[in-house]
Design a protein around this motif. Structure first.
Motif, PDB file in Angstrom:
ATOM      1  N   ASN A  80     -11.966   1.311  -2.038  1.00  0.00           N
ATOM      2  CA  ASN A  80     -11.618   2.584  -2.659  1.00  0.00           C
ATOM      3  C   ASN A  80     -10.118   2.845  -2.596  1.00  0.00           C
ATOM      4  OD1 ASN A  80     -12.181   5.137  -3.889  1.00  0.00           O
ATOM      5  ND2 ASN A  80     -11.999   6.112  -1.869  1.00  0.00           N
ATOM      6  N   PHE A  81      -9.314   1.785  -2.585  1.00  0.00           N
ATOM      7  CA  PHE A  81      -7.867   1.944  -2.486  1.00  0.00           C
ATOM      8  C   PHE A  81      -7.270   2.246  -3.871  1.00  0.00           C
ATOM      9  CE2 PHE A  81      -8.880  -2.590  -2.844  1.00  0.00           C
ATOM     10  CZ  PHE A  81      -8.131  -2.982  -3.948  1.00  0.00           C
ATOM     11  N   LYS A  82      -6.032   2.706  -3.839  1.00  0.00           N
ATOM     12  CA  LYS A  82      -5.355   3.079  -5.078  1.00  0.00           C
ATOM     13  C   LYS A  82      -4.167   2.180  -5.389  1.00  0.00           C
ATOM     14  CE  LYS A  82      -3.660   7.200  -7.505  1.00  0.00           C
ATOM     15  NZ  LYS A  82      -3.407   8.654  -7.391  1.00  0.00           N
ATOM     16  N   TYR A  83      -3.457   1.722  -4.315  1.00  0.00           N
ATOM     17  CA  TYR A  83      -2.238   0.947  -4.534  1.00  0.00           C
ATOM     18  C   TYR A  83      -2.272  -0.353  -3.738  1.00  0.00           C
ATOM     19  CZ  TYR A  83      -0.585   5.650  -5.774  1.00  0.00           C
ATOM     20  OH  TYR A  83      -0.463   6.900  -6.306  1.00  0.00           O
ATOM     21  N   ALA A  84      -1.455  -1.289  -4.194  1.00  0.00           N
ATOM     22  CA  ALA A  84      -1.085  -2.463  -3.397  1.00  0.00           C
ATOM     23  C   ALA A  84       0.403  -2.337  -3.113  1.00  0.00           C
ATOM     24  CB  ALA A  84      -1.393  -3.746  -4.150  1.00  0.00           C
ATOM     25  N   GLU A  85       0.807  -2.542  -1.849  1.00  0.00           N
ATOM     26  CA  GLU A  85       2.216  -2.418  -1.492  1.00  0.00           C
ATOM     27  C   GLU A  85       2.533  -3.273  -0.282  1.00  0.00           C
ATOM     28  OE1 GLU A  85       2.127   1.813  -1.243  1.00  0.00           O
ATOM     29  OE2 GLU A  85       1.940   1.816   0.944  1.00  0.00           O
ATOM     30  N   ARG A  86       3.820  -3.531  -0.079  1.00  0.00           N
ATOM     31  CA  ARG A  86       4.245  -4.476   0.950  1.00  0.00           C
ATOM     32  C   ARG A  86       4.416  -3.848   2.326  1.00  0.00           C
ATOM     33  NH1 ARG A  86       5.572  -9.537  -0.489  1.00  0.00           N
ATOM     34  NH2 ARG A  86       5.966 -10.044  -2.672  1.00  0.00           N
ATOM     35  N   ASN A  87       4.666  -2.566   2.404  1.00  0.00           N
ATOM     36  CA  ASN A  87       4.830  -1.935   3.716  1.00  0.00           C
ATOM     37  C   ASN A  87       4.468  -0.461   3.642  1.00  0.00           C
ATOM     38  OD1 ASN A  87       7.099  -0.543   2.690  1.00  0.00           O
ATOM     39  ND2 ASN A  87       8.516  -2.111   3.418  1.00  0.00           N
ATOM     40  N   ALA A  88       4.571   0.202   4.768  1.00  0.00           N
ATOM     41  CA  ALA A  88       4.162   1.603   4.845  1.00  0.00           C
ATOM     42  C   ALA A  88       5.073   2.522   4.046  1.00  0.00           C
ATOM     43  CB  ALA A  88       4.132   2.048   6.313  1.00  0.00           C
ATOM     44  N   ASN A  89       6.253   2.041   3.689  1.00  0.00           N
ATOM     45  CA  ASN A  89       7.185   2.843   2.898  1.00  0.00           C
ATOM     46  C   ASN A  89       6.985   2.659   1.400  1.00  0.00           C
ATOM     47  OD1 ASN A  89       8.465   3.868   5.236  1.00  0.00           O
ATOM     48  ND2 ASN A  89       9.695   1.995   5.400  1.00  0.00           N
ATOM     49  N   GLY A  90       5.984   1.895   1.022  1.00  0.00           N
ATOM     50  CA  GLY A  90       5.676   1.734  -0.398  1.00  0.00           C
ATOM     51  C   GLY A  90       6.477   0.667  -1.105  1.00  0.00           C
ATOM     52  N   LYS A  91       7.069  -0.257  -0.372  1.00  0.00           N
ATOM     53  CA  LYS A  91       7.876  -1.298  -1.008  1.00  0.00           C
ATOM     54  C   LYS A  91       7.019  -2.118  -1.982  1.00  0.00           C
ATOM     55  CE  LYS A  91      10.681  -5.374   0.021  1.00  0.00           C
ATOM     56  NZ  LYS A  91      11.202  -6.269   1.099  1.00  0.00           N
ATOM     57  N   GLY A  92       7.519  -2.310  -3.189  1.00  0.00           N
ATOM     58  CA  GLY A  92       6.844  -3.125  -4.189  1.00  0.00           C
ATOM     59  C   GLY A  92       5.544  -2.532  -4.692  1.00  0.00           C
ATOM     60  N   ARG A  93       5.360  -1.229  -4.561  1.00  0.00           N
ATOM     61  CA  ARG A  93       4.069  -0.603  -4.876  1.00  0.00           C
ATOM     62  C   ARG A  93       3.617  -0.910  -6.311  1.00  0.00           C
ATOM     63  NH1 ARG A  93       2.967   5.638  -3.558  1.00  0.00           N
ATOM     64  NH2 ARG A  93       2.584   4.713  -1.504  1.00  0.00           N
ATOM     65  N   VAL A  94       2.342  -1.288  -6.409  1.00  0.00           N
ATOM     66  CA  VAL A  94       1.690  -1.556  -7.685  1.00  0.00           C
ATOM     67  C   VAL A  94       0.424  -0.718  -7.737  1.00  0.00           C
ATOM     68  CG1 VAL A  94       0.556  -3.297  -9.116  1.00  0.00           C
ATOM     69  CG2 VAL A  94       2.593  -3.906  -7.791  1.00  0.00           C
ATOM     70  N   GLU A  95       0.195  -0.015  -8.836  1.00  0.00           N
ATOM     71  CA  GLU A  95      -1.047   0.732  -8.968  1.00  0.00           C
ATOM     72  C   GLU A  95      -2.159  -0.236  -9.358  1.00  0.00           C
ATOM     73  OE1 GLU A  95      -2.858   4.805 -10.969  1.00  0.00           O
ATOM     74  OE2 GLU A  95      -0.695   4.427 -10.946  1.00  0.00           O
ATOM     75  N   GLN A  96      -3.012  -0.523  -8.403  1.00  0.00           N
ATOM     76  CA  GLN A  96      -4.104  -1.488  -8.593  1.00  0.00           C
ATOM     77  C   GLN A  96      -5.303  -0.971  -7.820  1.00  0.00           C
ATOM     78  OE1 GLN A  96      -4.177  -4.362 -10.512  1.00  0.00           O
ATOM     79  NE2 GLN A  96      -6.345  -4.351  -9.993  1.00  0.00           N
ATOM     80  N   SER A  97      -6.139  -0.205  -8.480  1.00  0.00           N
ATOM     81  CA  SER A  97      -7.214   0.496  -7.789  1.00  0.00           C
ATOM     82  C   SER A  97      -8.471  -0.352  -7.655  1.00  0.00           C
ATOM     83  CB  SER A  97      -7.557   1.780  -8.543  1.00  0.00           C
ATOM     84  OG  SER A  97      -6.436   2.630  -8.628  1.00  0.00           O
ATOM     85  N   TYR A  98      -9.145  -0.186  -6.550  1.00  0.00           N
ATOM     86  CA  TYR A  98     -10.508  -0.655  -6.278  1.00  0.00           C
ATOM     87  C   TYR A  98     -10.649  -2.168  -6.045  1.00  0.00           C
ATOM     88  CZ  TYR A  98     -11.640   4.018  -8.043  1.00  0.00           C
ATOM     89  OH  TYR A  98     -11.699   5.380  -8.239  1.00  0.00           O
ATOM     90  N   LEU A  99      -9.954  -2.996  -6.812  1.00  0.00           N
ATOM     91  CA  LEU A  99     -10.112  -4.447  -6.667  1.00  0.00           C
ATOM     92  C   LEU A  99      -8.774  -5.137  -6.863  1.00  0.00           C
ATOM     93  CD1 LEU A  99     -12.075  -6.875  -6.287  1.00  0.00           C
ATOM     94  CD2 LEU A  99     -12.295  -6.934  -8.790  1.00  0.00           C
ATOM     95  N   ALA A 100      -8.425  -6.039  -5.930  1.00  0.00           N
ATOM     96  CA  ALA A 100      -7.183  -6.818  -6.025  1.00  0.00           C
ATOM     97  C   ALA A 100      -7.436  -8.207  -5.460  1.00  0.00           C
ATOM     98  CB  ALA A 100      -6.048  -6.123  -5.264  1.00  0.00           C
ATOM     99  N   ALA A 101      -6.589  -9.152  -5.848  1.00  0.00           N
ATOM    100  CA  ALA A 101      -6.711 -10.534  -5.380  1.00  0.00           C
ATOM    101  C   ALA A 101      -5.426 -10.940  -4.669  1.00  0.00           C
ATOM    102  CB  ALA A 101      -6.996 -11.473  -6.546  1.00  0.00           C
TER     103      ALA A 101
END
Length: 1004
Positions: free
Chosen positions: A357-378
């Protein structure tokens, strides 16, 4: 241990002493270690070795054994080796308190850990044991403590635990806490659990028992010093220690590097118990005879691998997933635990697919490289980099994933649209493009108000589907199969011969490879088809046609099967066992055939076990529990009849065969809502993926970013290569062993006859030692993880005819002969004092007049009355810096001092017992007519400079000691009592001494 340079003459004297005692040495590139075995004579029978712990080759079985065999009163570092240990190690031994023989297993102020793995190394634990440099706690790992115990259960320890706690902020006063524990078959640091405590005392006075979390008296400062609290203290950064039951009496802990007792911060004053500097000891009574090993065969020792399990520290995160795409709320308005960020994993090709049930993919807690990729990622399995060209879209959370043949991924959950197309709760995607598989025809439908796909698993050519639904449909063919069913992995065609009618929702549906059964877990009350056996929350179904439900009557952790609030999150068969994870904190195993229960685990704080993952010999169990696992307990909320209480934080591992908790695996997590772990997966490379409500996990350098999931690399279990070409060169009375390097080695262990005697750094592949007749040597390699290679075959040294003339330490200067200095031995009483029928009389009381002078030496100890310059007189108590002194020495003389007095005995033949009572410190020794009577914190007589322990008495009656004097040492007329008093160092602030002597006789 403090070392000091010696003058050439003094060094030669020490060398002569060693030479006289014939103590050979081991030399490793400047490191000299006594071997403890003298060169053999041709005609002599082998001499018994005195394993006194003085060197690695003379490692003893226990501190207690050293105390019994040597009668030493010297606290300090000793080498120990038990059958459970791979190599000798140094430990701190207390050789005085309560009879001595205690080994230190932990020390520190606030910040102790409940983890079995402890914190720090044995070298850390034995250092800075009672000074501010040791405030940061260091604890031996449970494996090391278990080895020191020789495998004995802590609940069976004759002497229990002893904790030495500072009682004032200066560290000048301490107390001795002793207690025993129950329900502790294996060692644990989880003292704040409900393990029962009994036989508790402080300084010999009994206190009330309770649990390890809190026992003893209650109240404020005075009373609270006889109470113990090992729970986390919120006002001291949620850390724990061996706290008193008071919120006052210490100083603010923040930035405090000097006080031995600390309290909660000013902003949370009263919210924390004060925590003192403490030391924890055990006293295993292992004897050398019980620990002698059999001779090693000529072929050498076998390799030894560490257990295969995931590492406790997570890998550094490359990417994570954050946020909640669906903001679902529970009945109380909080974020629902059924909507955590990560709930499912599946591996296909080079990628790991993560759903939830996630909303984003990101590299660290500060949101580095944030990508909006909800629910399923590889993510790539190896690099864990985000696969940026896999971008399917969903409109609802994902509960289940499964890899299908043909590079496809089956996805189940609560969604109704995928990539903008209608897709009710189940869809199959191309694992590369994320596009919907056009060849998949299956539709899942429901006539129920609740509708979702909760679980997917593959066995052979069938996909098992569980959840809340009623029909499986392909084109115009609809199969009624309520709650569970199976379909072809190729096109989704339902298996009409295997249908169910489960009343409720299925959370888990799995069939082990080749098994005749399918096991289910969920929130259901049974299968309403005629002939179905009882199946409440757990079900066993035949895998053949008919899907017959077999009877499974089991006992929940509370209530019974008629309780409407019973459910199971997971059930998984492996070998002959089926493991289950259910609500109200239970993880169990059952015989897969008979369904008889074979093990049980109960957790309290937090809650349910939610997911299972079988990997090799391990069964991983995930939960939203974060305190204790009670092995063997069945009943919530009060665990009983359990064998052990251990720390657990969201994930634990259990041995598939023994069913025991694998204590070496102890990860740490932090979440946003403390809702725990809901999905796990062991990938093809051996990594464990763990997902749920996670934002941090513990890595090698501390807590680190773990958005939604964390990965744990497999433990290294590959031993280094075996060393080759072990050889010996004998020359000048020495044997020099050499061997070739072994790939993967971080160090080498040298074994002689039946035991390891030395550890050599990897860069050093040579060991020099005194030539030893007919010794049998072996060498094996070790790595950083502790795996051991097989050893070399035996290398036997030649027999020596006669005595090797070479001094094994250093040749003694022949023009400077000296008499060897032999350490004096204390008199040891043969029986305790029994005053029945005896008359008591004070022979010498406090306030006795002494001759006093500063310095150290031997002449004054001989028993003759002192003469010469430098002596003055004064009455006890004598010293400086301590309150209540009768004779206060000049601050310029804050160093060693000597005292001597005389007492008159009319008829010593009538003395039955003589008792001495002393106060003060840091250290001292007492002689009666030149005979050594007692040493307290006092090193070897004749070489003493500083006491072995810092006491720093605040008052003259601090640190009372009581011991017997030898009645035969007294003579008729005047008797000389001599005392040497030592501070712990030249910077000592308080030193004092006082003594009383009492005689017991039939008639004076």
């Amino acid at each position: 241990m403090e070392t000091r340079s010696q003058t050439p003459r003094r060094r030669r004297r020490a060398q002569a002493w060693l030479a006289a005692l014939a103590v050979p040495t081991l030399a490793v590139v400047g490191l000299v270690l006594p071997s403890g075995v003298a060169p053999a004579q041709a005609a002599d029978a082998p001499k018994a070795v005195n394993y006194d712990g003085s060197t690695s080759a003379l490692a003893a079985a226990s501190c207690w054994d050293i105390k019994q065999t040597t009668r030493t009163t010297k606290d300090g570092l000793y080498w120990l080796l038990t059958k459970k240990m791979d190599a000798p190690e140094q430990f701190y031994c207390d050789m005085n308190t309560d009879g001595g023989g205690w080994v230190l297993i932990g020390r520190g102020r606030e910040g102790w850990t409940y983890d079995y793995t402890g914190q720090g190394t044995p070298a850390d634990v034995r250092s800075n044991i009672d000074n501010p440099a040791g405030f940061a706690p260091k604890q031996l790992s449970g494996d090391v403590v278990q080895a020191l115990l020789g495998g004995q259960a802590p609940q069976d320890m004759e002497d229990g635990y002893r904790v030495r706690r500072a009682t004032d902020t200066s560290g000048s006063r301490w107390q001795s806490l002793r207690f025993k524990v129950g329900n502790s078959a294996d060692f644990t640091w989880a003292f704040a659990s409900q393990m029962p405590v009994s036989n508790a005392s402080i300084d010999g006075s009994q206190i009330s028992g309770g649990t390890g979390a809190q026992f003893g008296s209650t109240g404020f400062w005075s009373g609270s010093q006889s109470a113990v609290n090992t729970q986390e203290q919120p006002g001291i950064n949620w850390s724990w220690g061996w706290a008193y039951n008071s919120t006052s009496g210490g100083r603010d802990w923040q930035g405090n590097t000097s006080d031995f007792i600390v309290s909660g911060s000013h902003s949370t004053k009263g919210a924390a118990k004060v925590i003192p500097m403490s030391q924890v000891y055990v006293r295993p009574r292992l004897t050398q005879a019980s620990q002698n090993a059999a001779a090693i065969a000529d072929s050498g020792t076998a390799e030894k691998r560490k257990r295969a399990v995931a590492q406790s520290n997570s890998q550094p995160a490359v990417w994570g997933v954050t946020g909640r795409a669906t903001d679902a709320r529970s009945a109380n308005g909080g974020a629902s635990e059924n909507y955590t960020e990560v709930q499912a994993f599946a591996e296909q090709g080079q990628n790991m697919y993560v759903g939830g049930n996630f909303k984003y993919a990101e590299r660290n807690a500060n949101g580095k490289g944030r990508v909006e990729q909800s629910y399923l990622a590889a993510f790539n399995v190896d690099s864990r980099e985000l696969v940026t060209d896999f971008r399917p879209t969903f409109n609802g959370q994902i509960k289940a994933l499964a890899a299908l043949p043909g590079n496809r991924i089956a996805v189940g959950g609560e969604f109704t649209q995928v990539n903008g197309q209608d897709a009710q709760k189940l869809v199959v995607l191309d694992a590369t493009t994320g596009q919907i598989d056009a060849n998949w025809k299956l539709k899942v439908t429901s006539g129920l108000s609740s509708f979702r796909v909760r679980t997917l698993s593959v066995e052979g050519d069938q996909l098992y589907i569980g959840g809340a639904f009623t029909h499986l449909t392909v084109d115009n063919t609809s199969v009624y199969s309520r709650g569970a069913g199976r379909v072809s992995v190729t096109d989704g065609m339902p298996d009409k011969s295997w249908t169910t009618e489960i009343l409720g929702e299925v959370y888990s549906l799995k069939r082990a490879p080749g098994s005749n059964y399918v096991f289910a877990g969920g929130f259901f009350s049974g299968d309403q088809r005629p002939g179905s056996g009882r199946a409440v929350a757990l079900a066993k179904l035949e895998a053949g046609a008919g899907a017959k439900v077999l009877d499974w009557t089991w006992k929940p952790s509370y209530g019974g099967l008629n309780n409407r609030n019973v459910w199971a999150w997971d059930a998984e068969e492996n070998r002959d066992q089926v493991w289950t994870a259910s609500n109200e904190h239970i993880l169990r195993s059952y015989d897969a055939n008979s369904l008889a229960q074979t093990s049980s685990n109960l957790t309290l704080s937090g809650g349910d076990f939610q997911d299972l993952q079988v990997a090799g010999e391990n069964v991983y169990g995930a939960c939203h529990c974060d305190q204790w696992n009670y092995s063997g307990a069945n009943d919530y909320p009060t665990p009983t009849n359990y064998s052990n209480a251990d720390a657990i934080d969201l994930v634990g591992a259990w041995d598939q065969s023994s069913k025991k908790l694998v204590q070496e695996f102890q990860p740490k997590f932090r979440g946003t809502y403390t809702q725990g772990v809901w999905g796990m997966f062991s990938d093809s490379k051996g990594k464990l993926w763990v997902g749920g409500d996670l934002r941090q996990s513990r890595g090698a350098s501390g807590m680190q970013f773990s958005g939604g999931f964390a990965t744990f690399a497999p433990r290294d279990t590959e031993p280094p290569a075996t060393p080759a070409n072990l050889a010996n060169n004998r020359a000048d009375g020495k044997d020099t062993l050499t061997w070739d390097a072994a790939a993967g080695a971080t160090s080498y262990q040298v074994l002689r006859n039946d035991r390891p005697i030395a550890t050599v750094p990897a860069a050093t592949r040579t060991l020099e030692l005194p030539a030893t007749s007919e010794a049998r040597y072996f060498v094996r390699a070790t790595d950083a993880e502790g795996n051991l290679s097989a050893s070399t075959p035996v290398l036997a040294t030649a027999k020596i005819d006669g005595v090797d003339p070479v001094d094994p330490v250093d040749p003694v200067d022949p023009v400077d002969p000296v008499d060897p200095v032999v350490p004096e031995k204390e008199w040891v009483p043969t029986e305790p004092i029994n005053t029945r029928g005896l008359v008591q009389r004070y022979m010498m009381g406090s306030g006795q007049s002494y001759s006093v002078r500063s310095g150290i030496g031997r002449d004054f100890q001989k028993g003759d009355q002192v003469t010469g310059s430098g002596w003055s007189s004064g009455r006890t108590p004598i010293g400086w810096g301590t309150l209540g002194l009768s004779t206060r020495l000049s601050t310029a003389n804050q160093k060693q001092f000597q005292m001597q007095t005389t007492i008159t005995v009319t008829d010593p033949s009538k003395l039955k017992f003589v008792r001495a009572t002393t106060w003060g410190g840091d250290g001292y020794a007492v002689w009666v007519n030149g005979q050594l009577a007692k040493r307290i914190n006092y090193p070897t007589v004749g070489t003493a400079e500083w006491a072995t322990k810092l006491l720093s008495p605040t008052f003259t009656r601090d640190y009372r000691e009581e011991f017997q004097l030898n009645p035969a040492a007294f003579k008729q007329g005047k008797n000389t009592i001599s005392v040497q008093v030592l501070p712990q160092s030249s910077s000592a602030r308080r030193v004092s001494f006082d003594m009383e002597i009492t005689g017991f006789a039939k008639l004076f």
